[in-house]
Motif scaffolding. Structure first.
Motif, PDB file in Angstrom:
ATOM      1  N   ILE A 204       0.806  -1.135  -0.084  1.00 13.18           N
ATOM      2  CA  ILE A 204       0.050   0.008   0.038  1.00 13.18           C
ATOM      3  C   ILE A 204       0.889   1.143  -0.006  1.00 13.18           C
ATOM      4  CG2 ILE A 204      -1.701   1.362   1.318  1.00 13.18           C
ATOM      5  CD1 ILE A 204      -2.721  -1.542   0.219  1.00 13.18           C
ATOM      6  N   LYS A 205       0.539   2.362  -0.717  1.00  8.86           N
ATOM      7  CA  LYS A 205       1.210   3.531  -0.749  1.00  8.86           C
ATOM      8  C   LYS A 205       0.363   4.601  -0.172  1.00  8.86           C
ATOM      9  CE  LYS A 205       0.699   5.018  -5.496  1.00  8.86           C
ATOM     10  NZ  LYS A 205       1.109   5.402  -6.517  1.00  8.86           N
ATOM     11  N   MET A 206       0.746   5.741   0.569  1.00 10.10           N
ATOM     12  CA  MET A 206       0.121   6.910   0.769  1.00 10.10           C
ATOM     13  C   MET A 206       0.865   7.896   0.098  1.00 10.10           C
ATOM     14  SD  MET A 206      -0.843   6.466   4.985  1.00 10.10           S
ATOM     15  CE  MET A 206      -1.606   8.221   4.795  1.00 10.10           C
ATOM     16  N   CYS A 207       0.003   8.748  -0.625  1.00 11.58           N
ATOM     17  CA  CYS A 207       0.716   9.785  -1.591  1.00 11.58           C
ATOM     18  C   CYS A 207      -0.247  11.187  -1.895  1.00 11.58           C
ATOM     19  CB  CYS A 207       0.890   9.226  -2.994  1.00 11.58           C
ATOM     20  SG  CYS A 207      -0.538   8.590  -3.663  1.00 11.58           S
ATOM     21  N   ASN A 208       0.545  12.068  -2.167  1.00  8.43           N
ATOM     22  CA  ASN A 208      -0.213  13.202  -2.571  1.00  8.43           C
ATOM     23  C   ASN A 208       0.162  13.591  -4.106  1.00  8.43           C
ATOM     24  OD1 ASN A 208       0.756  13.670   0.359  1.00  8.43           O
ATOM     25  ND2 ASN A 208      -1.276  14.707  -0.033  1.00  8.43           N
ATOM     26  N   PHE A 209      -0.573  14.555  -4.759  1.00  6.08           N
ATOM     27  CA  PHE A 209      -0.433  14.986  -6.045  1.00  6.08           C
ATOM     28  C   PHE A 209      -0.301  16.383  -5.924  1.00  6.08           C
ATOM     29  CE2 PHE A 209      -2.482  10.973  -6.288  1.00  6.08           C
ATOM     30  CZ  PHE A 209      -1.444  10.209  -7.410  1.00  6.08           C
ATOM     31  N   ASN A 210       0.762  17.249  -6.588  1.00  7.11           N
ATOM     32  CA  ASN A 210       0.711  18.463  -6.673  1.00  7.11           C
ATOM     33  C   ASN A 210      -0.137  18.889  -7.740  1.00  7.11           C
ATOM     34  OD1 ASN A 210       2.304  18.466  -9.081  1.00  7.11           O
ATOM     35  ND2 ASN A 210       4.244  18.821  -8.110  1.00  7.11           N
ATOM     36  N   ASP A 211      -0.222  20.542  -7.864  1.00  6.52           N
ATOM     37  CA  ASP A 211      -1.093  21.018  -8.990  1.00  6.52           C
ATOM     38  C   ASP A 211      -0.608  20.583 -10.473  1.00  6.52           C
ATOM     39  OD1 ASP A 211      -2.440  22.328  -7.014  1.00  6.52           O
ATOM     40  OD2 ASP A 211      -1.194  24.251  -7.255  1.00  6.52           O
ATOM     41  N   GLU A 212       0.541  20.156 -10.638  1.00  8.01           N
ATOM     42  CA  GLU A 212       0.976  19.708 -11.838  1.00  8.01           C
ATOM     43  C   GLU A 212       0.751  18.285 -12.163  1.00  8.01           C
ATOM     44  OE1 GLU A 212       3.571  21.804 -10.354  1.00  8.01           O
ATOM     45  OE2 GLU A 212       2.284  23.181 -10.981  1.00  8.01           O
ATOM     46  N   GLY A 213       0.031  17.613 -10.880  1.00  3.92           N
ATOM     47  CA  GLY A 213      -0.105  15.975 -11.147  1.00  3.92           C
ATOM     48  C   GLY A 213       1.134  15.333 -10.698  1.00  3.92           C
ATOM     49  N   LYS A 214       2.284  15.919 -10.122  1.00  4.58           N
ATOM     50  CA  LYS A 214       3.452  15.038  -9.846  1.00  4.58           C
ATOM     51  C   LYS A 214       3.139  14.348  -8.661  1.00  4.58           C
ATOM     52  CE  LYS A 214       7.910  14.412  -8.992  1.00  4.58           C
ATOM     53  NZ  LYS A 214       8.201  12.808  -8.697  1.00  4.58           N
ATOM     54  N   GLU A 215       3.304  13.072  -8.389  1.00 10.10           N
ATOM     55  CA  GLU A 215       3.280  12.443  -7.068  1.00 10.10           C
ATOM     56  C   GLU A 215       4.181  12.416  -6.152  1.00 10.10           C
ATOM     57  OE1 GLU A 215       1.478   7.939  -6.238  1.00 10.10           O
ATOM     58  OE2 GLU A 215       3.008   7.961  -7.689  1.00 10.10           O
TER      59      GLU A 215
END
Length: 198
Positions: free
Chosen positions: A41-52
């Motif tokens: 399992i991963k926990m992640c965020n994405f910035n405004d440009e879609g970079k994870e």
């Protein structure tokens, strides 16, 4: 971390997930304690440009998403299956009953959360101030020494993909590929059959 029998005794149930399936999203309210039975399992965020940006990865026996559950805050990251996986879900109220009834498990959680806080502090410092090679070495050494506790006389076979290294360090995957090759030339890493060893 918590034995299967103990989880089941307190009301946990198992859920099967397909690769890419979402468990929770940013902004959702925590309702369960989660522990991985199998898979990743991963926990992640994405910035405004879609970079994870990967906040953490968790496999068999590891739990995830506890801080918002413990302090009654919304999730600051998404959680999803990196592979076909199975996880245990324990309702929040039952999780607290488990902790009150088992002080030794409560202490284990405190230590585990301290390790995660240490890792996040370490990586925040690296990402803000260090070059690509330094970030990658620091990340791999953390996994080697702290996560997998590989003896100093043995090589650590990196089980992270180049993309995962990029997402964990805030680098572009192209930068990771180029830097790993440079680190191999410097003798910092070994590459055998496309696998990286530190």
């Amino acid at each position: 971390m918590v034995s299967e029998n103990l989880l089941l005794d307190f009301g946990a149930f198992k859920v099967e997930l397909k690769k890419g399936e979402t468990i929770f999203k940013v902004g959702e309210t925590p309702k369960y304690f989660y522990q991985v039975d199998s898979g990743k399992i991963k926990m992640c965020n994405f910035n405004d440009e879609g970079k994870e940006f990967i906040q953490g990865m968790f496999s068999g026996g590891e739990s995830f998403g506890e801080p918002p559950l413990l302090i009654n805050e919304q999730y600051p990251a998404n959680a999803m299956a990196l592979l076909d996986s199975a996880i245990y879900l324990l309702p929040k109220e039952d999780f607290f009953k488990l902790l009150y009834a088992n002080p030794e498990i409560n202490l284990q959680f405190t230590i585990r959360l301290a390790h995660r806080l240490f890792y996040k502090s370490l990586m925040a410092s690296e990402i803000s101030s260090q070059d690509a090679a330094h970030r990658i070495i620091k990340l791999l050494d953390y996994f080697k020494d702290t996560v997998y506790k590989v003896p100093t006389d043995q090589k650590y076979r990196v089980d992270l993909t180049r993309q995962e290294i990029a997402d964990l360090t805030g680098l572009r995957v192209e930068t990771v590929i180029r830097t790993i090759k440079e680190l191999e030339k410097q003798g910092e890493l070994t590459i055998k059959s496309r696998k990286v060893y530190r």
